[in-house]
Design an enzyme around this catalytic site. Structure first.
Site, PDB file in Angstrom:
ATOM      1  N   LYS A  17       0.828  -1.211   0.000  1.00  0.00           N
ATOM      2  CA  LYS A  17       0.000   0.000   0.000  1.00  0.00           C
ATOM      3  C   LYS A  17       0.868   1.269   0.000  1.00  0.00           C
ATOM      4  O   LYS A  17       2.083   1.200   0.220  1.00  0.00           O
ATOM      5  CB  LYS A  17      -0.914  -0.033   1.220  1.00  0.00           C
ATOM      6  CG  LYS A  17      -1.926  -1.187   1.221  1.00  0.00           C
ATOM      7  CD  LYS A  17      -2.840  -1.066   2.428  1.00  0.00           C
ATOM      8  CE  LYS A  17      -3.902  -2.155   2.436  1.00  0.00           C
ATOM      9  NZ  LYS A  17      -4.859  -1.945   3.537  1.00  0.00           N
ATOM     10  N   TYR A  57     -12.699  -2.998  -2.861  1.00  0.00           N
ATOM     11  CA  TYR A  57     -13.161  -2.805  -1.484  1.00  0.00           C
ATOM     12  C   TYR A  57     -14.684  -2.678  -1.427  1.00  0.00           C
ATOM     13  O   TYR A  57     -15.206  -2.014  -0.537  1.00  0.00           O
ATOM     14  CB  TYR A  57     -12.486  -1.572  -0.878  1.00  0.00           C
ATOM     15  CG  TYR A  57     -11.031  -1.793  -0.504  1.00  0.00           C
ATOM     16  CD1 TYR A  57     -10.656  -2.799   0.387  1.00  0.00           C
ATOM     17  CD2 TYR A  57     -10.020  -0.992  -1.025  1.00  0.00           C
ATOM     18  CE1 TYR A  57      -9.326  -3.021   0.734  1.00  0.00           C
ATOM     19  CE2 TYR A  57      -8.681  -1.207  -0.676  1.00  0.00           C
ATOM     20  CZ  TYR A  57      -8.352  -2.214   0.195  1.00  0.00           C
ATOM     21  OH  TYR A  57      -7.029  -2.422   0.548  1.00  0.00           O
ATOM     22  N   ASN A 120      -1.809   0.444   6.894  1.00  0.00           N
ATOM     23  CA  ASN A 120      -1.363  -0.817   7.505  1.00  0.00           C
ATOM     24  C   ASN A 120      -0.503  -1.668   6.548  1.00  0.00           C
ATOM     25  O   ASN A 120      -0.557  -2.890   6.558  1.00  0.00           O
ATOM     26  CB  ASN A 120      -2.560  -1.596   8.054  1.00  0.00           C
ATOM     27  CG  ASN A 120      -3.592  -1.888   6.984  1.00  0.00           C
ATOM     28  OD1 ASN A 120      -3.356  -1.669   5.801  1.00  0.00           O
ATOM     29  ND2 ASN A 120      -4.732  -2.412   7.397  1.00  0.00           N
ATOM     30  N   HIS A 123      -2.020  -5.237   1.718  1.00  0.00           N
ATOM     31  CA  HIS A 123      -3.252  -6.030   1.606  1.00  0.00           C
ATOM     32  C   HIS A 123      -2.851  -7.457   1.269  1.00  0.00           C
ATOM     33  O   HIS A 123      -1.879  -7.676   0.533  1.00  0.00           O
ATOM     34  CB  HIS A 123      -4.129  -5.478   0.473  1.00  0.00           C
ATOM     35  CG  HIS A 123      -5.178  -6.456   0.024  1.00  0.00           C
ATOM     36  ND1 HIS A 123      -6.387  -6.569   0.660  1.00  0.00           N
ATOM     37  CD2 HIS A 123      -5.170  -7.394  -0.963  1.00  0.00           C
ATOM     38  CE1 HIS A 123      -7.094  -7.544   0.073  1.00  0.00           C
ATOM     39  NE2 HIS A 123      -6.380  -8.049  -0.918  1.00  0.00           N
TER      40      HIS A 123
HETATM   41  P1  ADP Z   1      -7.628  -6.500   6.178  1.00  0.00           P
HETATM   42  O1  ADP Z   1      -6.846  -5.586   5.256  1.00  0.00           O
HETATM   43  O2  ADP Z   1      -6.893  -6.787   7.460  1.00  0.00           O
HETATM   44  O3  ADP Z   1      -8.135  -7.746   5.500  1.00  0.00           O
HETATM   45  P2  ADP Z   1     -10.371  -5.445   6.037  1.00  0.00           P
HETATM   46  O4  ADP Z   1     -10.613  -6.359   4.892  1.00  0.00           O
HETATM   47  O5  ADP Z   1     -11.324  -5.467   7.179  1.00  0.00           O
HETATM   48  O6  ADP Z   1      -8.912  -5.671   6.658  1.00  0.00           O
HETATM   49  O7  ADP Z   1     -10.317  -3.934   5.518  1.00  0.00           O
HETATM   50  C1  ADP Z   1      -9.681  -3.608   4.316  1.00  0.00           C
HETATM   51  C2  ADP Z   1      -8.901  -2.327   4.482  1.00  0.00           C
HETATM   52  O8  ADP Z   1      -9.787  -1.246   4.754  1.00  0.00           O
HETATM   53  C3  ADP Z   1      -7.925  -2.331   5.661  1.00  0.00           C
HETATM   54  O9  ADP Z   1      -6.711  -2.980   5.397  1.00  0.00           O
HETATM   55  C4  ADP Z   1      -7.742  -0.850   5.919  1.00  0.00           C
HETATM   56  O10 ADP Z   1      -6.834  -0.246   5.001  1.00  0.00           O
HETATM   57  C5  ADP Z   1      -9.158  -0.326   5.657  1.00  0.00           C
HETATM   58  N1  ADP Z   1      -9.915  -0.286   6.927  1.00  0.00           N
HETATM   59  C6  ADP Z   1     -10.547  -1.316   7.527  1.00  0.00           C
HETATM   60  N2  ADP Z   1     -11.137  -0.937   8.675  1.00  0.00           N
HETATM   61  C7  ADP Z   1     -10.881   0.402   8.799  1.00  0.00           C
HETATM   62  C8  ADP Z   1     -11.232   1.408   9.761  1.00  0.00           C
HETATM   63  N3  ADP Z   1     -11.984   1.117  10.826  1.00  0.00           N
HETATM   64  N4  ADP Z   1     -10.791   2.661   9.540  1.00  0.00           N
HETATM   65  C9  ADP Z   1     -10.047   2.970   8.451  1.00  0.00           C
HETATM   66  N5  ADP Z   1      -9.689   2.081   7.499  1.00  0.00           N
HETATM   67  C10 ADP Z   1     -10.090   0.814   7.665  1.00  0.00           C
END
Ligand code: ADP
Length: 146
Positions: A17, A57, A120, A123
């Site tokens: 990312k 997303y 974070n 992905h």
């Molecule tokens: P992951 O990436 O751990 O699989 P998710 O699929 O739940 O997590 O979410 C996709 C992405 O959306 C996350 O990696 C993050 O960048 C963003 N995201 C998820 N939850 C939040 C939140 N509460 N606030 C801001 N961004 C979020």
């Protein structure tokens, strides 16, 4: 009798990312994956378009933070890759750690390099169904080398 070993050779889609790219962490993050035996079988640098992010997303479309995800993912070009190996989907997610970098354990990629729930680092596909869909979203079969 030989113990039964349960593993599958899988492919998974990973995106480094914008925060990963901006902090110049691509090499270090890649090493975390290759160190455990995962192989890089496809890779490209992309400036992600809004329409593609909306598709990627779409399960978060109703969340208040959805516009922020889209704008964050468009901050700069990202690196998109396919990793292959034994149980690649779970192995990659374990190395990555939980979504919220601020509480992710040290030793995980997000715990060591990430900032919060949004920024974070990377992905990674979370299931075989998602991996198949996501790989096809970003790569043609001619761009995958295994
Ligand atoms: P992951 O990436 O751990 O699989 P998710 O699929 O739940 O997590 O979410 C996709 C992405 O959306 C996350 O990696 C993050 O960048 C963003 N995201 C998820 N939850 C939040 C939140 N509460 N606030 C801001 N961004 C979020």
């Amino acid at each position: 009798m030989e113990p039964k070993v349960n593993f599958m050779i899988e492919r998974t889609l990973v995106i480094f990312k914008p925060d990963c790219m901006q902090k110049n962490l691509a090499g270090m993050v890649m090493e975390r994956f290759t160190k455990v035996g995962l192989s890089l079988i496809a890779c490209k640098m992309m400036r992600l378009q809004e329409s593609l992010l909306q598709e990627h997303y779409d399960f978060l479309m109703d969340k208040p933070f959805f516009p922020n995800i889209v704008s964050y993912m468009m901050e700069c070009p990202v690196l998109v890759l396919v990793l292959s190996g034994e149980n690649a989907i779970a192995v990659t997610r374990d190395l990555l750690g939980p979504t919220d970098s601020s509480t992710a354990p040290k030793g995980t990629i997000r715990g060591d390099f990430g900032q919060d729930k949004s920024r974070n680092v990377a992905h990674a596909s979370d299931s075989q169904e998602a991996a198949a869909k996501e790989i096809a979203r970003f790569f043609t079969k001619y761009e995958i080398f295994d």
